[in-house]
Design a protein around this motif. Sequence first.
Motif, PDB file in Angstrom:
ATOM      1  N   VAL A 115       0.871  -1.173   0.000  1.00 18.38           N
ATOM      2  CA  VAL A 115       0.000   0.000   0.000  1.00 18.38           C
ATOM      3  C   VAL A 115       0.908   1.222   0.000  1.00 18.38           C
ATOM      4  O   VAL A 115       1.710   1.411   0.926  1.00 18.38           O
ATOM      5  CB  VAL A 115      -0.916   0.036   1.241  1.00 18.38           C
ATOM      6  N   GLY A 116       0.796   2.053  -1.032  1.00 12.95           N
ATOM      7  CA  GLY A 116       1.695   3.204  -1.113  1.00 12.95           C
ATOM      8  C   GLY A 116       1.037   4.405  -1.761  1.00 12.95           C
ATOM      9  O   GLY A 116      -0.057   4.321  -2.336  1.00 12.95           O
ATOM     10  N   SER A 117       1.712   5.535  -1.653  1.00 18.92           N
ATOM     11  CA  SER A 117       1.278   6.763  -2.316  1.00 18.92           C
ATOM     12  C   SER A 117       2.287   7.090  -3.415  1.00 18.92           C
ATOM     13  O   SER A 117       3.495   6.994  -3.200  1.00 18.92           O
ATOM     14  CB  SER A 117       1.185   7.920  -1.319  1.00 18.92           C
ATOM     15  N   ARG A 118       1.784   7.450  -4.582  1.00 20.18           N
ATOM     16  CA  ARG A 118       2.656   7.772  -5.697  1.00 20.18           C
ATOM     17  C   ARG A 118       3.226   9.182  -5.547  1.00 20.18           C
ATOM     18  O   ARG A 118       2.564  10.084  -5.042  1.00 20.18           O
ATOM     19  CB  ARG A 118       1.895   7.690  -7.023  1.00 20.18           C
ATOM     20  N   LYS A 119       4.467   9.350  -5.998  1.00 24.09           N
ATOM     21  CA  LYS A 119       5.079  10.678  -6.003  1.00 24.09           C
ATOM     22  C   LYS A 119       4.301  11.584  -6.947  1.00 24.09           C
ATOM     23  O   LYS A 119       3.889  11.164  -8.027  1.00 24.09           O
ATOM     24  CB  LYS A 119       6.539  10.581  -6.451  1.00 24.09           C
ATOM     25  N   THR A 120       4.061  12.803  -6.531  1.00 22.43           N
ATOM     26  CA  THR A 120       3.315  13.745  -7.364  1.00 22.43           C
ATOM     27  C   THR A 120       3.807  15.159  -7.113  1.00 22.43           C
ATOM     28  O   THR A 120       4.317  15.474  -6.028  1.00 22.43           O
ATOM     29  CB  THR A 120       1.811  13.655  -7.074  1.00 22.43           C
ATOM     30  N   ALA A 121       3.659  15.989  -8.124  1.00 24.22           N
ATOM     31  CA  ALA A 121       4.086  17.378  -8.003  1.00 24.22           C
ATOM     32  C   ALA A 121       2.962  18.202  -7.378  1.00 24.22           C
ATOM     33  O   ALA A 121       3.005  18.532  -6.187  1.00 24.22           O
ATOM     34  CB  ALA A 121       4.478  17.927  -9.371  1.00 24.22           C
ATOM     35  N   ALA A 122       1.934  18.527  -8.167  1.00 22.01           N
ATOM     36  CA  ALA A 122       0.796  19.296  -7.663  1.00 22.01           C
ATOM     37  C   ALA A 122      -0.298  18.339  -7.200  1.00 22.01           C
ATOM     38  O   ALA A 122      -0.664  17.416  -7.917  1.00 22.01           O
ATOM     39  CB  ALA A 122       0.267  20.216  -8.759  1.00 22.01           C
TER      40      ALA A 122
END
Length: 298
Positions: A115-122
């Motif tokens: 379970v993870g969160s993706r890298k994102t800019a905005a």
Amino acid sequence: MKVNCHDKNYPYWFGKPMQCPATCSQSCYADCNSCKPVCVCSVPGACGDPRFVGGDGNAFYFHGRRDADFCVVSDRDLHINAHFIGKRGADGMSRDFTWIQAIAVLFDGDHRLYVGSRKTAAWDDDVDRMELALDGEPVHLPQEADVTWTSSAVPGLSITRTKEANGVLVALDGKFRIRANAVPITEEESRVHRYGVTSDDCLAHLDLAFKFDALTGDVHGVIGQTYRTDYVNRFDVKASMPTMGGESNFTTSSLFAADCAVARYAPGSHDDGVAMVSELAGVTCTSGMGGQGVVCKK
């Protein structure tokens, strides 16, 4: 955000919307037993620059190290690691700021859940940044609140969207319930705490809440040890930021490795089987991708 109680054992509150408190306007859940909304970060788990709430109810910090993995729970048949991301601290700080970007759950001997969160800019609240996988196979859920995926390979394992995007509840009957919300560092948080967030990375991370049903008395890990009957809280209760040390005891060689110094993971054999999906009124179920699961929605 509004949340609902979905447990029919509580008919008065079943389906009744509850408004999240202002302190966690986008990160709460309905506690059917207490008949009120509860902030994810106020129960045992980990949020922010990781602030943990232990099984004993006391809060503490464990900063770990950026780009490293640490075991947060290690028991005979359950092991949970966390991957930390980080940001160089402000001038004069002796450590980096860190957050939990993903967790790996090892259970029943040979099953691995990510379970993870993706890298994102905005950041956009309506764009889902959650990433889910079971035994290396992606788990795909439609962006609809209350949609549930049920594993065909692991009896009793389900993943439910707690909101349309960036919130899930992972549950294994009789073992655990893990709430995970993907959240960013906001401009205001960055300004107040001097995180130094840049335009190319909002440092998306997970806020986590844990509930365990079958831990042994020998459980260990950053938060796992706080569930032991012989655990003694030695933090200074007057400290503004009580911090747990002993980083070397909890370091693992990779996200899916159960090799920290305090590892207890030694699962026994388990029966293979296929999960059956109950025929519930008002629930529609369809097969998941590759026959790996079933997706249901109300």
